[in-house]
Design a protein around this motif. Sequence first.
Motif, PDB file in Angstrom:
ATOM      1  N   HIS A  33      17.710  -7.390 -12.935  1.00 40.88           N
ATOM      2  CA  HIS A  33      16.737  -7.304 -12.049  1.00 40.88           C
ATOM      3  C   HIS A  33      15.908  -6.106 -12.398  1.00 40.88           C
ATOM      4  O   HIS A  33      16.642  -5.073 -12.877  1.00 40.88           O
ATOM      5  N   THR A  34      14.825  -6.163 -12.380  1.00 41.17           N
ATOM      6  CA  THR A  34      13.744  -4.792 -12.397  1.00 41.17           C
ATOM      7  C   THR A  34      13.369  -4.315 -11.205  1.00 41.17           C
ATOM      8  O   THR A  34      12.983  -5.274 -10.476  1.00 41.17           O
ATOM      9  N   PHE A  35      12.950  -3.173 -11.123  1.00 42.86           N
ATOM     10  CA  PHE A  35      12.477  -2.648 -10.092  1.00 42.86           C
ATOM     11  C   PHE A  35      11.941  -1.161 -10.333  1.00 42.86           C
ATOM     12  O   PHE A  35      12.175  -0.602 -11.631  1.00 42.86           O
ATOM     13  N   ARG A  36      11.085  -0.396  -9.506  1.00 45.29           N
ATOM     14  CA  ARG A  36      10.475   0.934  -9.824  1.00 45.29           C
ATOM     15  C   ARG A  36      11.189   1.954  -8.874  1.00 45.29           C
ATOM     16  O   ARG A  36      11.430   1.451  -7.783  1.00 45.29           O
ATOM     17  N   SER A  37      11.411   3.020  -9.552  1.00 42.89           N
ATOM     18  CA  SER A  37      11.509   4.339  -8.709  1.00 42.89           C
ATOM     19  C   SER A  37      10.647   5.435  -8.752  1.00 42.89           C
ATOM     20  O   SER A  37       9.761   5.190  -9.902  1.00 42.89           O
ATOM     21  N   TYR A  38      10.230   5.953  -7.826  1.00 46.42           N
ATOM     22  CA  TYR A  38       9.207   7.143  -7.797  1.00 46.42           C
ATOM     23  C   TYR A  38       9.901   8.479  -7.569  1.00 46.42           C
ATOM     24  O   TYR A  38      10.542   8.666  -6.789  1.00 46.42           O
ATOM     25  N   GLU A  39       9.308   9.419  -8.375  1.00 44.03           N
ATOM     26  CA  GLU A  39       9.526  10.869  -8.048  1.00 44.03           C
ATOM     27  C   GLU A  39       8.289  11.491  -7.830  1.00 44.03           C
ATOM     28  O   GLU A  39       7.120  11.632  -8.734  1.00 44.03           O
ATOM     29  N   LEU A  40       7.973  12.138  -6.743  1.00 42.00           N
ATOM     30  CA  LEU A  40       6.899  12.861  -6.444  1.00 42.00           C
ATOM     31  C   LEU A  40       6.979  14.393  -6.656  1.00 42.00           C
ATOM     32  O   LEU A  40       8.130  14.969  -6.140  1.00 42.00           O
ATOM     33  N   SER A  41       5.821  15.073  -6.861  1.00 43.06           N
ATOM     34  CA  SER A  41       5.926  16.653  -6.831  1.00 43.06           C
ATOM     35  C   SER A  41       5.940  17.158  -5.256  1.00 43.06           C
ATOM     36  O   SER A  41       5.515  16.250  -4.459  1.00 43.06           O
ATOM     37  N   GLU A  42       6.321  18.092  -5.004  1.00 46.74           N
ATOM     38  CA  GLU A  42       6.563  18.734  -3.793  1.00 46.74           C
ATOM     39  C   GLU A  42       5.063  18.664  -3.268  1.00 46.74           C
ATOM     40  O   GLU A  42       5.009  18.342  -2.033  1.00 46.74           O
ATOM     41  N   GLU A  43       4.196  19.088  -3.926  1.00 51.31           N
ATOM     42  CA  GLU A  43       2.830  19.214  -3.304  1.00 51.31           C
ATOM     43  C   GLU A  43       2.252  17.775  -2.735  1.00 51.31           C
ATOM     44  O   GLU A  43       1.645  17.363  -1.705  1.00 51.31           O
ATOM     45  N   ARG A  44       2.339  16.686  -3.574  1.00 46.94           N
ATOM     46  CA  ARG A  44       2.157  15.287  -3.259  1.00 46.94           C
ATOM     47  C   ARG A  44       2.813  14.731  -2.076  1.00 46.94           C
ATOM     48  O   ARG A  44       2.435  14.134  -1.244  1.00 46.94           O
ATOM     49  N   PHE A  45       4.200  14.851  -2.047  1.00 49.14           N
ATOM     50  CA  PHE A  45       5.199  14.621  -0.901  1.00 49.14           C
ATOM     51  C   PHE A  45       4.495  15.126   0.431  1.00 49.14           C
ATOM     52  O   PHE A  45       4.339  14.718   1.260  1.00 49.14           O
ATOM     53  N   GLN A  46       4.089  16.511   0.277  1.00 46.08           N
ATOM     54  CA  GLN A  46       3.454  17.219   1.525  1.00 46.08           C
ATOM     55  C   GLN A  46       2.283  16.508   1.959  1.00 46.08           C
ATOM     56  O   GLN A  46       1.970  16.408   2.953  1.00 46.08           O
ATOM     57  N   GLU A  47       1.315  16.203   0.995  1.00 50.56           N
ATOM     58  CA  GLU A  47      -0.025  15.322   1.236  1.00 50.56           C
ATOM     59  C   GLU A  47       0.310  14.068   2.161  1.00 50.56           C
ATOM     60  O   GLU A  47      -0.332  13.858   3.002  1.00 50.56           O
ATOM     61  N   LEU A  48       1.412  13.601   1.574  1.00 48.04           N
ATOM     62  CA  LEU A  48       1.820  12.241   2.167  1.00 48.04           C
ATOM     63  C   LEU A  48       2.231  12.269   3.419  1.00 48.04           C
ATOM     64  O   LEU A  48       1.963  11.608   4.624  1.00 48.04           O
ATOM     65  N   LEU A  49       3.079  13.499   3.858  1.00 48.59           N
ATOM     66  CA  LEU A  49       3.376  13.387   5.124  1.00 48.59           C
ATOM     67  C   LEU A  49       2.552  13.856   6.000  1.00 48.59           C
ATOM     68  O   LEU A  49       2.407  13.489   7.136  1.00 48.59           O
ATOM     69  N   ASP A  50       1.461  14.840   5.494  1.00 52.31           N
ATOM     70  CA  ASP A  50       0.478  15.170   6.359  1.00 52.31           C
ATOM     71  C   ASP A  50      -0.626  13.998   6.742  1.00 52.31           C
ATOM     72  O   ASP A  50      -0.986  13.825   7.761  1.00 52.31           O
ATOM     73  N   TYR A  51      -0.612  13.150   5.853  1.00 55.17           N
ATOM     74  CA  TYR A  51      -1.571  11.822   5.989  1.00 55.17           C
ATOM     75  C   TYR A  51      -0.771  10.985   6.981  1.00 55.17           C
ATOM     76  O   TYR A  51      -1.477  10.555   7.812  1.00 55.17           O
ATOM     77  N   GLU A  52       0.679  10.935   6.814  1.00 59.42           N
ATOM     78  CA  GLU A  52       1.443  10.033   7.804  1.00 59.42           C
ATOM     79  C   GLU A  52       1.067  10.520   9.302  1.00 59.42           C
ATOM     80  O   GLU A  52       1.096   9.698  10.204  1.00 59.42           O
ATOM     81  N   LYS A  53       1.263  11.898   9.396  1.00 59.38           N
ATOM     82  CA  LYS A  53       1.270  12.490  10.565  1.00 59.38           C
ATOM     83  C   LYS A  53       0.091  12.217  11.233  1.00 59.38           C
ATOM     84  O   LYS A  53      -0.147  12.105  12.391  1.00 59.38           O
ATOM     85  N   TYR A  54      -1.182  12.530  10.501  1.00 55.74           N
ATOM     86  CA  TYR A  54      -2.563  12.379  11.223  1.00 55.74           C
ATOM     87  C   TYR A  54      -2.798  10.782  11.614  1.00 55.74           C
ATOM     88  O   TYR A  54      -3.403  10.562  12.344  1.00 55.74           O
ATOM     89  N   TYR A  55      -2.232  10.238  10.554  1.00 57.37           N
ATOM     90  CA  TYR A  55      -2.550   8.552  10.914  1.00 57.37           C
ATOM     91  C   TYR A  55      -1.846   8.107  12.130  1.00 57.37           C
ATOM     92  O   TYR A  55      -2.577   7.351  13.002  1.00 57.37           O
ATOM     93  N   PHE A  56      -0.544   8.258  12.324  1.00 52.32           N
ATOM     94  CA  PHE A  56       0.102   8.292  13.718  1.00 52.32           C
ATOM     95  C   PHE A  56      -0.665   8.866  14.760  1.00 52.32           C
ATOM     96  O   PHE A  56      -0.829   8.438  15.827  1.00 52.32           O
ATOM     97  N   LYS A  57      -1.135  10.123  14.750  1.00 55.44           N
ATOM     98  CA  LYS A  57      -1.916  10.874  15.840  1.00 55.44           C
ATOM     99  C   LYS A  57      -3.271   9.839  16.019  1.00 55.44           C
ATOM    100  O   LYS A  57      -3.351   9.691  17.417  1.00 55.44           O
ATOM    101  N   VAL A  58      -3.809   9.593  15.275  1.00 56.04           N
ATOM    102  CA  VAL A  58      -5.120   8.768  15.432  1.00 56.04           C
ATOM    103  C   VAL A  58      -4.855   7.392  16.047  1.00 56.04           C
ATOM    104  O   VAL A  58      -5.428   6.976  16.950  1.00 56.04           O
TER     105      VAL A  58
END
Length: 67
Positions: A33-58
């Motif tokens: 079986h093949t699959f992918r895993s992802y490793e994010l930098s701390e900065e990129r991870f924080q960007e995604l969390l901020d995006y998610e927070k604002y998305y749900f607020k909207v």
Amino acid sequence: MKCPICNKQSKVFDVRHPKNESKRRSRICENGHTFRSYELSEERFQELLDYEKYYFKVQELSRTYDS
């Protein structure tokens, strides 16, 4: 890392470094079986969390004003 399908051990067979300071690893397990895993930098991870927070607020605000 274990395979999400069969729970067998997996090995990395390819690593890519996209422009956004992350790593994308392609893996293959003992059963093939093949699959992918992802490793994010701390900065990129924080960007995604901020995006998610604002998305749900909207979403919440739009439900409030649509009522």
